[in-house]
Design an enzyme around this catalytic site. Structure first.
Site, PDB file in Angstrom:
ATOM      1  CG  HIS A  71      -0.253   0.114   2.605  1.00 56.67           C
ATOM      2  ND1 HIS A  71       0.600  -0.661   3.184  1.00 56.67           N
ATOM      3  CD2 HIS A  71      -0.341   1.345   3.284  1.00 56.67           C
ATOM      4  CE1 HIS A  71       1.158  -0.344   4.126  1.00 56.67           C
ATOM      5  NE2 HIS A  71       0.569   0.916   4.283  1.00 56.67           N
ATOM      6  CG  HIS A  86       0.498   5.766   3.591  1.00 59.82           C
ATOM      7  ND1 HIS A  86      -0.736   5.508   3.533  1.00 59.82           N
ATOM      8  CD2 HIS A  86       1.315   4.911   4.232  1.00 59.82           C
ATOM      9  CE1 HIS A  86      -0.780   4.395   4.492  1.00 59.82           C
ATOM     10  NE2 HIS A  86       0.297   4.163   5.196  1.00 59.82           N
TER      11      HIS A  86
END
Length: 164
Positions: A71, A86
């Site tokens: 992620h 992020h």
């Protein structure tokens, strides 16, 4: 335009143009629903509310770190500047579910190359925000980050300029 911190004169500094790594709407970090990002504890930068689940390289560089749950990553420009991208907030809790990495740590990448694909609906249906912070993580960064808040296209729209 907004101006971030400025610890030195930027007139003699190199400006690095960072293309948007996602399609969607750019936002100020202060709007990220996470205190660490919103208060800039993670670094200076901007955020994007994605409209599609494809993260691309914002410049030619090297992937220096890929989080195991896919992620988030850190990409480094040839100048040494490092960006943390992020995808979503608290999405580490998904343990990689809904994310696919198309690169690995150490890979050289080109502007616009697909790095990670992700399922926005899965992120939201799981109760998380898909807002994606894009922040400078260099400890010695003393420049300025400028950008505007608008619709952006992955690999095609400028997200921000960074005074190095």
């Amino acid at each position: 335009m907004h101006s971030r911190h400025d610890r030195s004169n930027t007139s003699n500094r190199q400006l690095l143009s960072v293309q948007s790594p996602l399609s969607g709407r750019s936002l100020p970090l202060e709007e990220v629903p996470d205190k660490a990002f919103a208060r800039k504890h993670m670094g200076e930068g901007m955020a994007i509310e994605p409209s599609e689940g494809k993260l691309v390289a914002p410049f030619d560089g090297v992937v220096v770190y890929l989080i195991g749950s896919k992620h988030a990553l850190i990409i480094q420009h040839e100048t040494g500047l490092q960006l943390l991208i992020h995808v979503g907030i608290n999405t580490v809790a998904l343990k990689g579910e809904g994310f696919a990495a198309h690169i690995g740590a150490g890979d050289k990448v080109r502007l616009g190359q697909t790095l990670i694909t992700f399922d926005i609906a899965h992120i939201r249906d799981s109760g998380y925000s898909a807002v994606t912070p894009v922040v400078v993580v260099n400890d010695d960064f003393g420049g300025r980050v400028d950008g505007s808040y608008r619709e952006v296209k992955a690999g095609e729209s400028q997200l921000m300029t960074i005074a190095l």
